[in-house]
Scaffold this active site. Structure first.
Site, PDB file in Angstrom:
ATOM      1  NE  ARG A  55      35.903  38.296  41.019  1.00 23.42           N
ATOM      2  CZ  ARG A  55      36.037  36.984  41.142  1.00 23.42           C
ATOM      3  NH1 ARG A  55      36.775  36.312  40.291  1.00 23.42           N
ATOM      4  NH2 ARG A  55      35.443  36.334  42.123  1.00 23.42           N
ATOM      5  CE  LYS A 198      38.599  40.408  44.881  1.00 25.16           C
ATOM      6  NZ  LYS A 198      37.490  41.216  45.259  1.00 25.16           N
ATOM      7  CB  SER A 235      31.782  37.226  47.165  1.00 28.00           C
ATOM      8  OG  SER A 235      31.031  38.309  46.688  1.00 28.00           O
ATOM      9  CB  THR A 240      32.301  45.925  52.047  1.00 31.68           C
ATOM     10  OG1 THR A 240      33.280  45.424  51.127  1.00 31.68           O
ATOM     11  CG2 THR A 240      32.110  47.417  51.801  1.00 31.68           C
ATOM     12  NE  ARG A 319      30.137  43.842  44.223  1.00 34.21           N
ATOM     13  CZ  ARG A 319      30.889  43.236  45.127  1.00 34.21           C
ATOM     14  NH1 ARG A 319      31.636  43.941  45.958  1.00 34.21           N
ATOM     15  NH2 ARG A 319      30.909  41.937  45.204  1.00 34.21           N
TER      16      ARG A 319
END
Ligand code: ATP
Ligand code: MN
Length: 532
Positions: A55, A198, A235, A240, A319
């Protein structure tokens, strides 16, 4: 392709529009139109996001408008933009979209609770982006799509085209602009798909508190006894990884809301880090990579199409995006009751915080406002000093209101529902980064199991004098030595010194919040005087 569907209401005349297309159609288009796209040996779509592989928080802007201006916590995270400049960027996005022969539309929902869900329309230029958002949002059934009507929010993803750096207020060729009044997001100059996800989350973080609902940057799962756990963390701290637990049904891995009825997931999919992914350590995520999964920026063998997850040539931030249904044990609809446990994940690269500790409600508020984690320094030779990061609500980058607003809501809900808070350090043990090592994932999982099995109800604790929290002295499946950080350090003096340093960083960071929170919360922070 839907013949009747068009985007003329937005001034977009492009005739060929792929709306909520099937996975094979998006694969074929991606492979045909988007350079470098390939299929992995297990059927995932491997794509490149281009120059931006993460990002661009410095390029995010929020339109200032009298209706919302006083609600927003303006500053380095929420930077303002005037309406005129927004329209300049908007026009630029529309012009770019009009220049293309075909576009993609994803019409889908954000939020599993029908009471709070938003209808989102994504307009984008790449099959990669469409498949990504079809994985990440909640896809409507055919009947729901037929009755979709007008969306609540529209994302114009023109990320393949740059912003004009000479436009007033533009500081780079990337711009992600949110307009709460027009209910639009415009993306220019970045093709990183995470901006869309996001962006929607940021909208929810603004809207939900207006309805008494707490939006949270956390993962969530639910056990056999319907006990809900949410895991907050910045992060890379393990949201996850740790929420994918075969013993518990996954609710979601990143974005949730807490209502008067319980928690619901905002998303329909997961977005997992792929760096160093292995079938042994993270079987659920590894097995979720298959036909339909988007694999971003990974490096693969050109003949076998086998991915090398250890290769970070393109980025550390590789990712995988897949729908929740690719995980075996899930909770659908992705809603459940009130959390029994809240776990704050932190990746403490200083190696000071214990791998698991129990917090009082005041300590929970303190750590939620502080939002601590640490980053390891770059790869330059000899630079091993960790960098502390503090980000309120464990996700300040996506929050719109003042951190205290979210913190007060969390404290109130935790009190009402008798929720226990834990701090789990998934970072370093045996020394800071450079000397020690990251704590074994197996141990972290065992500690989280112990929380769920209520094993910590019957063990002895020791109180950390400086931080004030309680550290359990035993945990099934974990050597007792690991539970007390000082025991794992060879150089005890260095440990004390590093601990004092970290406490200093906590204290300096919290000064900015002291005026706005009550005394009990300030006092629940770590104290330098008692650390030795
Ligand atoms: P984001 O908000 O960016 O999605 P996240 O909180 O979901 O971040 P994860 O994707 O779960 O973070 O990343 C955690 C990473 O750390 C994974 O690559 C995981 O393999 C690794 N890891 C190593 N040791 C541990 C541990 N003890 N606990 C959790 N994760 C660990
Ligand atoms: Mn995650």
């Amino acid at each position: 392709m839907t013949a009747a569907f068009n985007l003329r209401q937005y001034g977009i005349e492009t005739e060929t529009i792929y709306r909520n297309s099937s996975v094979p159609v998006l694969y074929e288009l991606g492979l045909r139109m988007e350079k470098g796209t390939a299929i992995s040996n297990v059927g995932a779509l491997m794509t490149y996001s281009g120059e931006k592989t993460g990002r661009s928080p410095k390029d995010k802007r929020i339109v200032r408008h009298p209706d919302s201006e006083n609600n927003i916590d303006w500053g380095e995270i929420n930077m303002g933009l005037d309406e005129h400049t927004f329209m300049v960027n908007h026009e630029r996005a529309i012009d770019y979209l009009n220049s293309l022969d075909q576009l993609y539309v994803v019409d889908a929902f954000a939020g599993w609770d029908p009471k709070y869900r938003l209808k989102i329309r994504i307009i984008c230029t790449r099959a990669y982006h469409a498949l990504f958002m079809q994985n990440m949002l909640i896809m409507p059934t055919a009947a729901e799509l037929a009755n979709f009507g007008e969306p609540d929010y529209v994302v114009f993803n023109a990320g393949g085209f740059p912003a004009n750096r000479y436009t007033s207020e533009m500081t780079s060729k990337t711009s992600v602009d949110l307009n709460l009044e027009r209910k639009e997001i415009v993306i220019l100059g970045t093709q990183y798909a995470g901006e869309m996800k996001k962006g929607v989350f940021t909208v929810m973080n603004y809207l939900m508190p207006l309805e008494g609902v707490l939006p949270m940057h956390c993962s969530a799962n639910v056990g056999e006894k319907d006990d809900v756990t949410i895991l907050f963390g910045l992060s890379g701290t393990g949201k996850t990884t740790l929420s994918a637990d075969p013993k518990r049904r996954l609710i979601g891995d990143d974005e949730h809301c807490w209502t008067d009825d319980g928690v619901f997931n905002i998303e329909g999919g997961c977005y997992a880090k792929a760096i160093n992914l292995s079938a042994e350590k993270e079987p659920d995520i590894f097995n979720a990579i298959r036909f339909g999964t988007v694999l971003e920026n990974v490096v693969y063998d050109k003949d076998t199409r086998e991915v090398d997850y250890t290769d970070t040539t393109i980025t550390q931030n590789t990712r995988a995006s897949y729908p929740l249904s690719f995980i075996d044990n899930i909770q659908v609809p992705c809603m459940a009751g009130h959390p029994e446990n809240i776990i704050f994940l932190t990746c403490d690269a200083f190696g000071v915080l214990p791998p698991v500790s129990k917090l009082t409600p005041e300590q929970a508020s303190y750590h939620f406002i502080a939002g601590y984690t640490a980053k390891v320094a770059g790869t330059e030779m000899g630079v091993t000093e960790p960098q502390a990061t503090f980000s309120s609500n464990f996700g300040a980058a996506f929050m719109m209101w003042h951190p205290n607003k979210y913190a007060e809501m969390l404290a109130e809900k935790m009190k009402k529902h008798n929720t226990t808070a834990w701090l789990v350090n998934t970072g370093w043990t045996g020394g800071a980064h450079g000397v020690g090592s990251r704590i074994n994932l197996k141990y972290t999982r065992a500690m989280i199991d112990a929380i769920h099995n209520k094993d910590f109800n019957n063990v002895e604790y020791t109180t950390d004098e400086a931080f004030g929290f309680e550290i359990p002295l035993s945990c099934p499946g974990v050597p007792a030595d690991v539970l007390l950080p000082k025991n794992t350090w060879k150089d005890k003096e260095k440990y004390e010194q590093t601990k004092r340093k970290l406490i200093g960083l906590f204290n300096d960071n919290f000064k900015q919040f002291e005026a706005g929170v009550n005394k009990e919360i300030i006092e629940a922070g770590p104290k330098l005087e008692v650390s030795v």
